[in-house]
Design an enzyme around this catalytic site. Structure first.
Site, mmCIF file in Angstrom:
data_model
loop_
_atom_site.group_PDB
_atom_site.id
_atom_site.type_symbol
_atom_site.label_atom_id
_atom_site.label_comp_id
_atom_site.label_asym_id
_atom_site.label_seq_id
_atom_site.Cartn_x
_atom_site.Cartn_y
_atom_site.Cartn_z
ATOM 1 N N CYS A 150 3.731 -0.710 1.708
ATOM 2 C CA CYS A 150 4.946 0.058 1.360
ATOM 3 C C CYS A 150 4.762 0.557 -0.065
ATOM 4 C CB CYS A 150 6.193 -0.810 1.465
ATOM 5 S SG CYS A 150 6.344 -1.757 2.987
ATOM 6 N N ALA A 151 3.942 1.561 -0.255
ATOM 7 C CA ALA A 151 3.381 1.854 -1.573
ATOM 8 C C ALA A 151 4.253 2.714 -2.477
ATOM 9 C CB ALA A 151 2.017 2.526 -1.415
ATOM 10 N N GLU A 171 2.655 4.863 2.903
ATOM 11 C CA GLU A 171 4.026 5.223 2.559
ATOM 12 C C GLU A 171 4.590 6.130 3.644
ATOM 13 O OE1 GLU A 171 7.617 5.768 1.564
ATOM 14 O OE2 GLU A 171 6.410 4.305 0.430
ATOM 15 N N CYS A 221 12.449 -6.929 -4.657
ATOM 16 C CA CYS A 221 13.188 -6.896 -5.921
ATOM 17 C C CYS A 221 14.630 -7.279 -5.626
ATOM 18 C CB CYS A 221 13.109 -5.516 -6.565
ATOM 19 S SG CYS A 221 13.794 -5.507 -8.242
#
Length: 506
Positions: free
Chosen positions: A319-320, A344, A442
């Site tokens: 998931c770049a 992506e 995150c």
């Protein structure tokens, strides 16, 4: 009193110079999330019919108003629209800093400001006309969180309201003067639930976070409400800018000297900046460094540095976008004779990854990471190291995205956690037996971290072992918990709240 500087005219609003008492854009153009004008028109102060002049409004406050209005009206992103507006208006130095503080501070504290405005106005804040409401939020923030004298804060916002909400100046003046009767702590004492009977509600109003987010933070911190409060306080601070000195392309100590920063505390590649526009730095423009939170550097470096038996030349970032971790992994791969495949699904983000990894041994694929095994370019059991930086709620980076705490809802979690499990399962299929997968979010929300990892490992259909991630981070780094996963925190480590789990396929 000295003579007023001549006003300028723009979009029907008389604008005084920076530092003068004001201006505003009720008629300003709508902008998309990236800061571009929605009507496609070019920026500028000339052309088109002139509207009647309006009372002058202070330019930094007006820019803050325009940015906040774009966030609430157009669902824009403040970190994108505000820089565009500052450039358009030519605001720099202290005036740009003031506009930035008003914008980000008001957005961060919106929940508490709204509760105070509701009480001071004697009516629910949602019943106030949106332009006036946004102006009052800026005024309340100035009164409660800045050193602007009360009379100047009230006067400047009344001028703003005179432009954006004609007929509401008396109302605005009365509301703001009522707000001046207490400081921030006084208003919290009046409006917040009791810390003894409703500690989550108290923290939510005192530190301006939605209750469900406060509850999620407290759960991730083991129920420690004192530490939860410290995290919320840190979330409301202006975050530092972190650079990543790309391995083999820049030395972090030399880069720190070059940009007037300081080497980071933990990541061997981190450089701290005190402010400014990092995108304009030569090192960033030349690809020797990029902007990246130190926590993101640490989790990517942990995957690259984890001990691995057998071949080690085929790396995958599943998931770049937009390319920060791919840039660091690509630079590390170049030093070690490896090659990174960066996946992506969004075309525009795939282009960003290609730009971020230009000149590095990186192949960018514009495809869905869940197609492992079905896409010949993503064969099963092929890669040695795999990073899954999964889409998430972003609760770990609220300090950098001030409006996101009010946009995210608990209903966002089920589709995200389902996607996270699917991507992690695909990563476990993509890695060879004995290879390593790093799962990163995150967000500290336990449903996005421990629950997702446990469920994916249980359902993948083959043995998976957890690797203790703590030794993969710098020695002496405090507050890493009991393992095997690691949760970084703004208040403990000065990073975004990054979660890291490292798994080895059996």
């Amino acid at each position: 009193m000295g003579a007023r500087r001549p006003g300028r005219r723009r979009r029907g609003v008389r604008v005084t110079g920076p530092g003068d008492p004001g201006r505003q854009p009720a008629d300003g153009p709508r902008r998309d999330r990236t800061g571009r004008r929605a009507d496609g028109a070019r920026e500028g102060r000339s052309g088109g019919a002139r509207r009647p002049s309006r009372p002058p409004v202070d330019l930094p406050r007006l820019v803050a108003y325009e940015a906040i209005a774009a966030v609430h009206r157009d669902d824009a992103y403040a970190n994108l629209v505000l820089p565009a507006m500052l450039r358009e208006e030519g605001l720099t130095g202290r005036d740009a800093a003031f506009a930035t503080e008003l914008t980000y501070g008001t957005l961060r504290h919106t929940g508490t400001l709204d509760a105070i405005i509701t009480d001071a106005a004697g009516r629910d804040v949602q019943r106030i006309d949106p332009p006036v409401r946004d102006a009052l939020r800026i005024g309340a923030y100035q009164l409660l969180h800045t050193r602007v004298p009360a009379h100047a804060a009230v006067s400047s916002i009344v001028d703003l309201v005179r432009s954006v909400g004609p007929g509401a100046t008396g109302f605005a003046n009365a509301v703001l003067r009522e707000i001046t009767t207490r400081d921030h702590d006084g208003w919290v004492d009046k409006l917040a639930p009791s810390a003894e009977t409703d500690p989550i509600g108290h923290l939510a109003l005192a530190y301006s976070h939605p209750q469900w987010i406060v509850r999620a933070f407290a759960e991730a911190l083991g129920g420690d409400l004192g530490e939860t409060a410290r995290l919320l306080i840190e979330d409301n601070e202006r975050p530092p800018v972190h650079l990543c000195a790309r391995p083999g392309l820049a030395d972090p100590v030399e880069l720190a000297d070059e940009v007037g920063g300081a080497p980071g505390a933990f990541s061997p590649y981190a450089v701290y900046l005190s402010g400014g526009a990092p995108g304009e730095l030569p090192a960033v423009a030349q690809g020797r460094a990029h902007v990246q939170d130190e926590g993101s550097q640490l989790v990517a470096n942990a995957l690259a540095g984890a001990p691995l038996d057998g071949p080690d030349g085929r790396w995958l970032d599943l998931c770049a976008g937009p390319g920060g971790k791919a840039g660091l992994l690509g630079a590390l791969a170049a030093q070690r004779g490896a090659r990174l495949t960066a996946v992506e699904v969004a075309e525009h983000r795939a282009r960003l990854v290609a730009q971020a990894t230009s000149g590095l041994p990186v192949t960018v694929l514009n495809t869905d990471g869940r197609t492992v095994g079905a896409d010949p370019k993503l064969p099963e059991g092929h890669f040695d190291r795999v990073l899954v930086d999964a889409p998430c709620t972003g609760l770990g980076s609220l300090r950098r995205r001030p409006e996101s705490r009010w946009r995210r809802q608990p209903a966002d979690l089920p589709p995200l956690t389902r996607l996270q499990r699917e991507l992690l399962t695909a990563a476990l299929r993509a890695v060879r037996p004995g290879g390593l997968v790093a799962y990163v979010t995150c967000s500290p929300h336990t449903v996005e971290t421990h629950v997702t990892v446990t469920e994916a490992a249980r359902r993948c259909g083959f043995p998976v072992d957890f690797v203790d991630a703590r030794p993969l981070l710098p020695a002496g780094m405090p507050g890493l918990g009991d393992g095997p996963t690691v949760q970084l925190w703004p208040h403990r480590h000065g990073t975004d709240a990054m979660f890291l789990a490292v798994l080895r396929r059996g």
